[in-house]
Design a protein around this motif. Structure first.
Motif, PDB file in Angstrom:
ATOM      1  N   PRO A  61      -3.505  53.002  17.221  1.00  0.00           N
ATOM      2  CA  PRO A  61      -2.742  52.217  16.130  1.00  0.00           C
ATOM      3  C   PRO A  61      -3.646  51.728  15.102  1.00  0.00           C
ATOM      4  O   PRO A  61      -3.227  51.868  13.759  1.00  0.00           O
ATOM      5  CB  PRO A  61      -2.059  51.007  17.046  1.00  0.00           C
ATOM      6  CG  PRO A  61      -1.959  51.493  18.256  1.00  0.00           C
ATOM      7  CD  PRO A  61      -3.337  52.585  18.472  1.00  0.00           C
ATOM      8  N   LEU A  62      -4.811  51.353  15.299  1.00  0.00           N
ATOM      9  CA  LEU A  62      -5.845  50.973  14.586  1.00  0.00           C
ATOM     10  C   LEU A  62      -7.320  51.409  14.750  1.00  0.00           C
ATOM     11  O   LEU A  62      -8.047  50.837  15.704  1.00  0.00           O
ATOM     12  CB  LEU A  62      -5.781  49.400  14.365  1.00  0.00           C
ATOM     13  CG  LEU A  62      -6.840  48.876  13.171  1.00  0.00           C
ATOM     14  CD1 LEU A  62      -6.337  49.179  11.846  1.00  0.00           C
ATOM     15  CD2 LEU A  62      -6.712  47.145  13.449  1.00  0.00           C
ATOM     16  N   PRO A  63      -7.514  52.487  14.428  1.00  0.00           N
ATOM     17  CA  PRO A  63      -8.550  53.440  14.638  1.00  0.00           C
ATOM     18  C   PRO A  63     -10.086  52.560  14.236  1.00  0.00           C
ATOM     19  O   PRO A  63      -9.957  52.100  13.192  1.00  0.00           O
ATOM     20  CB  PRO A  63      -8.650  54.598  14.055  1.00  0.00           C
ATOM     21  CG  PRO A  63      -7.297  54.938  13.401  1.00  0.00           C
ATOM     22  CD  PRO A  63      -6.827  53.594  13.578  1.00  0.00           C
ATOM     23  N   CYS A  64     -10.901  52.534  15.043  1.00  0.00           N
ATOM     24  CA  CYS A  64     -12.227  52.108  14.789  1.00  0.00           C
ATOM     25  C   CYS A  64     -13.132  52.678  13.826  1.00  0.00           C
ATOM     26  O   CYS A  64     -13.491  53.907  14.299  1.00  0.00           O
ATOM     27  CB  CYS A  64     -12.948  51.586  15.841  1.00  0.00           C
ATOM     28  SG  CYS A  64     -14.842  50.978  15.556  1.00  0.00           S
ATOM     29  N   SER A  65     -13.479  52.386  12.319  1.00  0.00           N
ATOM     30  CA  SER A  65     -13.969  53.186  11.555  1.00  0.00           C
ATOM     31  C   SER A  65     -15.403  53.448  11.795  1.00  0.00           C
ATOM     32  O   SER A  65     -16.301  54.335  11.603  1.00  0.00           O
ATOM     33  CB  SER A  65     -13.821  52.613  10.243  1.00  0.00           C
ATOM     34  OG  SER A  65     -14.423  51.411  10.140  1.00  0.00           O
ATOM     35  N   LEU A  66     -15.881  52.336  12.437  1.00  0.00           N
ATOM     36  CA  LEU A  66     -17.379  52.543  12.946  1.00  0.00           C
ATOM     37  C   LEU A  66     -17.462  53.520  14.175  1.00  0.00           C
ATOM     38  O   LEU A  66     -18.337  54.528  14.141  1.00  0.00           O
ATOM     39  CB  LEU A  66     -17.981  51.182  13.531  1.00  0.00           C
ATOM     40  CG  LEU A  66     -19.464  51.246  13.769  1.00  0.00           C
ATOM     41  CD1 LEU A  66     -20.313  51.452  12.692  1.00  0.00           C
ATOM     42  CD2 LEU A  66     -19.917  49.796  14.160  1.00  0.00           C
ATOM     43  N   SER A  67     -16.676  53.543  15.067  1.00  0.00           N
ATOM     44  CA  SER A  67     -16.676  54.403  15.974  1.00  0.00           C
ATOM     45  C   SER A  67     -16.369  56.063  15.631  1.00  0.00           C
ATOM     46  O   SER A  67     -17.049  56.754  15.919  1.00  0.00           O
ATOM     47  CB  SER A  67     -15.578  54.189  17.030  1.00  0.00           C
ATOM     48  OG  SER A  67     -15.840  53.202  17.773  1.00  0.00           O
ATOM     49  N   LEU A  68     -15.484  56.138  14.574  1.00  0.00           N
ATOM     50  CA  LEU A  68     -15.032  57.223  13.873  1.00  0.00           C
ATOM     51  C   LEU A  68     -16.512  57.915  13.364  1.00  0.00           C
ATOM     52  O   LEU A  68     -16.846  59.343  13.299  1.00  0.00           O
ATOM     53  CB  LEU A  68     -14.025  57.422  12.870  1.00  0.00           C
ATOM     54  CG  LEU A  68     -12.577  57.268  13.657  1.00  0.00           C
ATOM     55  CD1 LEU A  68     -11.482  56.949  12.586  1.00  0.00           C
ATOM     56  CD2 LEU A  68     -12.411  58.701  14.527  1.00  0.00           C
ATOM     57  N   GLN A  69     -17.101  57.081  12.592  1.00  0.00           N
ATOM     58  CA  GLN A  69     -18.297  57.330  11.736  1.00  0.00           C
ATOM     59  C   GLN A  69     -19.425  57.923  12.921  1.00  0.00           C
ATOM     60  O   GLN A  69     -19.880  58.904  12.583  1.00  0.00           O
ATOM     61  CB  GLN A  69     -18.710  56.278  11.043  1.00  0.00           C
ATOM     62  CG  GLN A  69     -19.999  56.440  10.059  1.00  0.00           C
ATOM     63  CD  GLN A  69     -20.406  55.146   9.375  1.00  0.00           C
ATOM     64  OE1 GLN A  69     -20.180  54.070   9.964  1.00  0.00           O
ATOM     65  NE2 GLN A  69     -21.182  55.405   8.469  1.00  0.00           N
ATOM     66  N   ARG A  70     -19.629  57.273  14.044  1.00  0.00           N
ATOM     67  CA  ARG A  70     -20.539  57.634  14.631  1.00  0.00           C
ATOM     68  C   ARG A  70     -20.271  59.028  15.505  1.00  0.00           C
ATOM     69  O   ARG A  70     -21.003  59.767  15.599  1.00  0.00           O
ATOM     70  CB  ARG A  70     -20.881  56.697  15.861  1.00  0.00           C
ATOM     71  CG  ARG A  70     -21.323  55.411  15.554  1.00  0.00           C
ATOM     72  CD  ARG A  70     -21.456  54.244  16.592  1.00  0.00           C
ATOM     73  NE  ARG A  70     -22.347  53.187  16.097  1.00  0.00           N
ATOM     74  CZ  ARG A  70     -22.146  51.837  16.539  1.00  0.00           C
ATOM     75  NH1 ARG A  70     -21.542  51.717  17.536  1.00  0.00           N
ATOM     76  NH2 ARG A  70     -22.848  50.988  16.175  1.00  0.00           N
ATOM     77  N   LEU A  71     -18.919  59.099  15.878  1.00  0.00           N
ATOM     78  CA  LEU A  71     -18.494  60.433  16.369  1.00  0.00           C
ATOM     79  C   LEU A  71     -18.577  61.727  15.414  1.00  0.00           C
ATOM     80  O   LEU A  71     -19.202  62.509  15.907  1.00  0.00           O
ATOM     81  CB  LEU A  71     -17.072  60.283  16.785  1.00  0.00           C
ATOM     82  CG  LEU A  71     -16.804  59.310  17.988  1.00  0.00           C
ATOM     83  CD1 LEU A  71     -15.471  59.081  18.118  1.00  0.00           C
ATOM     84  CD2 LEU A  71     -17.364  59.965  19.410  1.00  0.00           C
ATOM     85  N   LYS A  72     -18.273  61.279  14.225  1.00  0.00           N
ATOM     86  CA  LYS A  72     -18.242  62.567  13.221  1.00  0.00           C
ATOM     87  C   LYS A  72     -19.732  62.738  13.012  1.00  0.00           C
ATOM     88  O   LYS A  72     -19.975  63.981  12.822  1.00  0.00           O
ATOM     89  CB  LYS A  72     -17.693  62.062  12.003  1.00  0.00           C
ATOM     90  CG  LYS A  72     -16.052  62.009  12.114  1.00  0.00           C
ATOM     91  CD  LYS A  72     -15.197  61.813  10.897  1.00  0.00           C
ATOM     92  CE  LYS A  72     -13.924  61.883  11.040  1.00  0.00           C
ATOM     93  NZ  LYS A  72     -13.276  61.310   9.786  1.00  0.00           N
ATOM     94  N   ARG A  73     -20.761  61.877  13.038  1.00  0.00           N
ATOM     95  CA  ARG A  73     -22.226  62.161  12.760  1.00  0.00           C
ATOM     96  C   ARG A  73     -22.587  62.855  13.897  1.00  0.00           C
ATOM     97  O   ARG A  73     -23.541  63.832  13.645  1.00  0.00           O
ATOM     98  CB  ARG A  73     -22.933  60.683  12.558  1.00  0.00           C
ATOM     99  CG  ARG A  73     -24.428  61.001  12.334  1.00  0.00           C
ATOM    100  CD  ARG A  73     -24.859  59.862  12.135  1.00  0.00           C
ATOM    101  NE  ARG A  73     -24.670  59.039  11.007  1.00  0.00           N
ATOM    102  CZ  ARG A  73     -24.363  57.719  10.904  1.00  0.00           C
ATOM    103  NH1 ARG A  73     -24.349  57.003  12.039  1.00  0.00           N
ATOM    104  NH2 ARG A  73     -23.913  57.089   9.763  1.00  0.00           N
ATOM    105  N   ARG A  74     -22.198  62.487  15.132  1.00  0.00           N
ATOM    106  CA  ARG A  74     -22.616  63.244  16.310  1.00  0.00           C
ATOM    107  C   ARG A  74     -22.294  64.743  16.313  1.00  0.00           C
ATOM    108  O   ARG A  74     -22.852  65.730  16.742  1.00  0.00           O
ATOM    109  CB  ARG A  74     -22.051  62.404  17.373  1.00  0.00           C
ATOM    110  CG  ARG A  74     -22.620  63.208  18.996  1.00  0.00           C
ATOM    111  CD  ARG A  74     -23.855  63.376  18.833  1.00  0.00           C
ATOM    112  NE  ARG A  74     -24.232  63.814  20.448  1.00  0.00           N
ATOM    113  CZ  ARG A  74     -25.211  64.764  20.579  1.00  0.00           C
ATOM    114  NH1 ARG A  74     -26.218  64.939  19.529  1.00  0.00           N
ATOM    115  NH2 ARG A  74     -25.394  65.241  21.667  1.00  0.00           N
ATOM    116  N   LYS A  75     -20.861  64.914  15.836  1.00  0.00           N
ATOM    117  CA  LYS A  75     -20.204  66.202  15.611  1.00  0.00           C
ATOM    118  C   LYS A  75     -21.149  67.096  14.958  1.00  0.00           C
ATOM    119  O   LYS A  75     -21.497  68.358  14.918  1.00  0.00           O
ATOM    120  CB  LYS A  75     -18.789  66.098  15.233  1.00  0.00           C
ATOM    121  CG  LYS A  75     -18.099  67.352  15.227  1.00  0.00           C
ATOM    122  CD  LYS A  75     -16.802  67.162  14.885  1.00  0.00           C
ATOM    123  CE  LYS A  75     -15.969  68.488  14.865  1.00  0.00           C
ATOM    124  NZ  LYS A  75     -15.530  68.776  13.432  1.00  0.00           N
TER     125      LYS A  75
END
Length: 81
Positions: A37-51
């Motif tokens: 419902p409320l995605p964590c932008s910091l987690s998304l940023q880290r995951l996308k950087r890892r990708k």
């Protein structure tokens, strides 16, 4: 092809396969985070950087496989997709 090049090609293929699996796992984590419902932008940023890091590594190994294949045109070293 010399044995050493075959070993290198095998190692590169194995590492590339591992990276592809990790990339798929990170993609799933990103999708799961986006479903919240409320995605964590910091987690998304880290995951996308890892990708992106994984994608860069896969490109590097793919290039090395192409280089090895140039030394041995009779055998295809490039993994099937």
């Amino acid at each position: 092809m010399p044995r050493n090049n075959r070993v290198k090609a095998f190692s590169l293929k194995a590492r590339l396969a591992e990276l592809r699996i990790k990339n798929m796992e990170v993609k799933k984590l990103i999708a799961d985070e986006l479903k919240r419902p409320l995605p964590c932008s910091l987690s998304l940023q880290r995951l996308k950087r890892r990708k992106l890091e994984l994608k860069d590594q896969m490109s590097r190994y793919d290039g090395l496989l192409h280089t090895l294949a140039a030394f041995s045109p009779s055998q295809s070293l490039h993994p099937q997709r």
